[in-house]
Each structure stands twice: as C-alpha cells, then as structure tokens.
Enzyme design. Structure first.
Site, PDB file in Angstrom:
ATOM      1  N   HIS A 307       0.845  -1.199   0.000  1.00 56.71           N
ATOM      2  CA  HIS A 307       0.000   0.000   0.000  1.00 56.71           C
ATOM      3  C   HIS A 307       0.873   1.239   0.000  1.00 56.71           C
ATOM      4  CE1 HIS A 307       0.525   0.578   4.323  1.00 56.71           C
ATOM      5  NE2 HIS A 307       0.093  -0.644   4.539  1.00 56.71           N
ATOM      6  N   HIS A 350       7.523   1.120  11.036  1.00 61.67           N
ATOM      7  CA  HIS A 350       8.413   2.118  10.447  1.00 61.67           C
ATOM      8  C   HIS A 350       9.000   3.056  11.487  1.00 61.67           C
ATOM      9  CE1 HIS A 350       4.414   3.955  10.506  1.00 61.67           C
ATOM     10  NE2 HIS A 350       4.950   5.148  10.393  1.00 61.67           N
ATOM     11  N   GLU A 356       4.797  12.243  14.292  1.00 62.95           N
ATOM     12  CA  GLU A 356       3.403  11.881  14.000  1.00 62.95           C
ATOM     13  C   GLU A 356       2.561  11.991  15.265  1.00 62.95           C
ATOM     14  OE1 GLU A 356       3.074   8.026  12.250  1.00 62.95           O
ATOM     15  OE2 GLU A 356       4.855   8.245  11.018  1.00 62.95           O
ATOM     16  N   TYR A 365      -9.419   1.921  15.288  1.00 62.68           N
ATOM     17  CA  TYR A 365      -8.322   2.087  14.330  1.00 62.68           C
ATOM     18  C   TYR A 365      -7.736   0.717  14.052  1.00 62.68           C
ATOM     19  CZ  TYR A 365      -3.922   3.691  12.328  1.00 62.68           C
ATOM     20  OH  TYR A 365      -2.843   3.900  11.496  1.00 62.68           O
ATOM     21  N   HIS A 383       4.256   9.635  17.997  1.00 64.73           N
ATOM     22  CA  HIS A 383       5.461   8.903  17.634  1.00 64.73           C
ATOM     23  C   HIS A 383       6.399   9.940  17.040  1.00 64.73           C
ATOM     24  CE1 HIS A 383       2.253   5.619  17.241  1.00 64.73           C
ATOM     25  NE2 HIS A 383       2.860   5.474  18.394  1.00 64.73           N
ATOM     26  N   HIS A 389       7.410   2.428  15.398  1.00 63.33           N
ATOM     27  CA  HIS A 389       6.021   2.105  15.741  1.00 63.33           C
ATOM     28  C   HIS A 389       5.387   1.315  14.601  1.00 63.33           C
ATOM     29  CE1 HIS A 389       5.913   5.927  13.584  1.00 63.33           C
ATOM     30  NE2 HIS A 389       4.686   5.637  13.211  1.00 63.33           N
TER      31      HIS A 389
HETATM   32 FE   LIG Z   1       3.529   6.217  11.522  1.00 67.18          FE
END
Ligand SMILES: [Fe+2]
Length: 459
Positions: A307, A350, A356, A365, A383, A389
C-alpha cells in the site's frame, strides 16, 4: 471606465474573480472594479487583511479586502490578561523532548462548564516559535460553555486548524458564520476574529487543533493522480458575509462593550471596544476561513499489492521551504477498501523522519487492537522523530494470518494525523498534568511481538 457593472443584473450571470472569492451581505457593498475608492460604498471603511507579504509570489499570495462599518484599529490599547489562565500556562511550560512512544487516554471533558473554547485550548506539544514564524502548536480543547456574548478572539501567532471530536461549534467570524461538527474541519487564519458557541444538547465540545506559525494550509500536489482526488477543491466551504449593526456615531460612542482577546506570542491580551468586530458587510479576496467535510474525501489506495505511503491520505498540507517536506500535514484514515494481494494490509512498521501526532475522531483504528487503555476516540498518540512504531502484536498476528479477500476497514471510524518535519516537545501539561498518558504503551503494544524467524537453515 469598466464596461461591466456587476451591480446591474444581466441576462448572463457570472461568478466573479480569478482564484478568489467574494461575498456581499448588502447589495452594492463591494466597490466596483477597485479596492479603495475615495468613499467606499454605503459609508463603509475599506480594510486590507494580508495573509502573506504583499510581494509574495502570485501563486502564494493571500490578501483580502474587507468592507466594514468601523476599522479594526478603532479600539483602546490591549492589556495583558492577568487572571490565571491554564490555556496560557501550557504555552509557557518547559517542553519535554523524549524518544519514547506516547499514548493518551481520552482527554477530559469540561465537566463543570468552566471553560469556553479559548480557555479550553491546551497545548499538548509543539515546536518552534511564533515570533520567528516557524513551527507548530498541537492542542486539545474541551469546553462546556459559549464564549461570552460580546467577546471575540484572534491569534496573531498562526492559522488554527480545528478538528472537532465531540460537539458542534458555531464559529462566528468576521467573514461570516460556520457550523463545524465532528467529521468536519475548519481553518481559522491568523488574524481573523471569531467567537465560538457550542451547538447541541449538553453543551459539551472536545477536539483537537493545530496552530501553524508559518505559511498556510493548501491542497497537496496530486502528481500522477491527476486533476481530481483526495480532497477536491469544490468541497471546501467559505462563510458568506454576515454582519451586525452594533456601533455608535463614532468608534468611542458605541452602546456596548466588546471584549477582544488576542493571542500574541503565546500570551493573552485584551481590550474593550464600543462596537462589534462582526461588522464586515462585504469582502473579497483569497484569505478567508473555510471548512471541509471529511466524508467527502476521495480515498485512494492500491489495487494490486503493498500500500502507498500514508501521504496518500493527505487532506491539507503546509509546506516548509524544502520542497515536498511539510511543516504540517493533516492526514486522515477514513473507511476504505483493502484489496492488496499478498500484502500485509495494516500500516507497516516504520521509523519516520517526521513526527506523527494522531487522534481518533470516532470508531476504532485498524492497526491497534489491544493494549491497556487502547487508542480510542478523544485520545491521542505521539510517535516522534525516528521513534519506531506500527501495529501492536495482536494486530500484526491477525493481519499475518488473515484471508486476503477484499475487505472494508474503518467503517464508522476516522483517525487523523498531524505529521510534521519538526521534532515536537511535549508540555508539562501534556506529559503529566493532564494525567492521561498511558503507562506501558510500548510494553503492551510491542514487547510481546513474536519471533517468526525460522533460523539460518530454514527455507
Ligand atoms: Fe507512523
């Protein structure tokens, strides 16, 4: 002399302007074909509000002309607000720069109706400095009462991106009125005065906000996507001019007392003037407040494998001076179909050079199932730069074994992210005094991730 006269109805009707808008709450209030005539129509004052330097490149230039009963400068000097104000206090707290992942339980409502919208804004994290026009402030707000009837507020520090999570807001601005409900966002540009009432039963509102000290939000480039997609320009809504007549014969002789508050370099100042600030009879230009319904977002994703990066979900971006790198992106994760073949479908693990901050407007979520407290509406996570995370253990294991048929995820849900190229510091309120930081977020999410490695000799 111009050959057109916009005030005379013609057989042909037009919208007027090139990449700009106008609104007139009284016929003929906008001057014809010029901005500052010797005597503006109807006895109004012409006032310019600039959102960029006058000399900014044309594609970035933001200016608006306001036609109002009295000019904004007609007020006594501002004085510092001396009463204790927790919202202001959070602005001046030491910031904590920590590499750990953070998650917050839902922030408190204003249970005792102590705060209006302005007093209810608490700085959770931020970076930079409004005096240098660099950086951002990340807020949550909770309010249980309307701003006073004759009160208005503006920020000289930046544009405010507003993300309601509970409770609608009636935002009366100099440019007109906007109703902003959960699943809608609004942008209130630097300098624009407004007053906020809470809409709905119970008079409770809660949400998130981002103040942008530099530049302005714009639609992201679409590149090979083409000319439509993501947030479409046609779906943004600007208020129509809507004024009130509350004034005296002069600026000093009004009948009423209007309290104007300003956030200036993160301090709060106020003055009392004798006329309403909501006296703009007409305006035209391209610097104005606006709102957007997140349900109109055209979500794009893979139809083959893997994705795309989460930037594919960008609603608005505030670019830095470095091309392709945002001071703040506003990104949403709306309901969407996942059809990728041989694909780990939740967000991958990542570490990001951007920070973020995420919030949840409603629903669940898909990358976070378990963990103490969880990621729930009204809560948040941070993050920071290079803090690893990704899905928690249960989400990972579930996605690893899932049958990969077309799947709709996020029904009834909408998470969002403020993503910034800046390292953000967490305020003392955000880290401790709000008492919402979840202990063991890291432990519950990732310490239990399993080893799937089959060993050197495996095939
Ligand atoms: Fe992220």
């Amino acid at each position: 002399m111009p050959v057109t006269n916009f005030s005379i109805p013609e057989k042909y009707e037009y919208l007027v302007g090139f990449d700009s808008y106008h609104s007139e709450a009284h016929p003929c209030a906008l001057p014809l074909a010029q901005n500052s005539p010797q005597k503006p129509p109807l006895g109004l004052y012409a006032e310019k509000l600039s959102g960029t330097a006058f000399t900014a490149p044309r594609h970035e230039n933001k200016q608006t002309w306001l036609y109002r009963i009295l000019p904004s400068c007609a007020h006594p000097p501002f004085e510092p607000v001396t009463a204790h104000n927790e919202a202001v206090e959070t602005q001046h707290e030491k910031k904590h720069y920590i590499p750990n992942q953070l998650r917050w339980d839902p922030f408190d409502h204003d249970e005792h109706a102590e705060h209006d919208f302005v007093d209810g804004l608490k700085l959770v994290a931020g970076a930079g400095d409004p005096t240098l026009k660099q950086g951002i402030g990340i807020y949550v707000y909770a309010c249980g009462r309307d701003m006073k009837e004759k009160e208005a507020y503006y920020s000289a520090d930046g544009d405010l991106l507003l993300v309601p999570q509970e409770g609608g807001l009636d935002v009366r601005t100099e440019f007109g009125r906007m109703l902003v409900r959960p699943m809608e966002i609004a942008v209130l540009p630097r300098g624009v005065k407004y007053r906020v009432e809470i809409v709905g039963d119970g008079k409770k509102a809660r949400g998130y906000a981002l103040e942008l000290y530099q530049g302005h939000f714009q639609l992201p480039e679409l590149g090979p996507i083409g000319s439509n997609g993501l947030a479409n320009a046609r779906d943004f809504q600007a208020p129509k001019a809507d004024f009130e007549e509350d004034y005296g014969a002069t600026a000093q002789e009004g009948k009423n007392e209007w309290r104007i508050k300003v956030k200036f370099n993160n301090g709060l100042y106020e003055t009392v003037q004798r006329h309403s600030p909501f006296d703009v009879v007409a305006w035209h230009g391209n610097y104005y407040p606006f709102k957007y319904d997140l349900g109109r977002f055209n979500t794009i994703g893979t139809i083959s494998y893997d994705h795309p990066d989460p930037s594919i979900f960008t609603v608005l971006t505030a670019p830095s001076e470095k091309v392709g790198t945002a001071v703040a992106d506003f990104v949403i994760f709306p309901p969407r179909w996942l059809v990728g073949e041989d694909t780990f479908r939740p967000p991958w693990y990542h570490r990001n050079t951007m920070s973020e901050f995420m919030g949840l407007i409603q629903g669940g979520y898909d990358a976070k199932k378990g963990g103490k407290g969880g990621f729930v509406p009204g809560g948040a996570s941070l993050h920071n730069i290079m803090s690893g995370h990704g899905p928690d253990r249960d989400s990972y294991e579930g996605a690893r074994e899932a049958e990969l048929k077309p799947q709709k995820v996020g029904e009834g849900s909408c998470a969002f992210m403020f993503e910034s190229c800046l390292m953000v510091g967490v305020t003392e309120w955000g880290l401790r005094r709000c008492r919402k930081v979840q202990g063991g977020y890291n432990k519950h999410s990732w310490e239990g991730v399993e080893v799937h490695w089959k060993g050197r000799n495996s095939q």
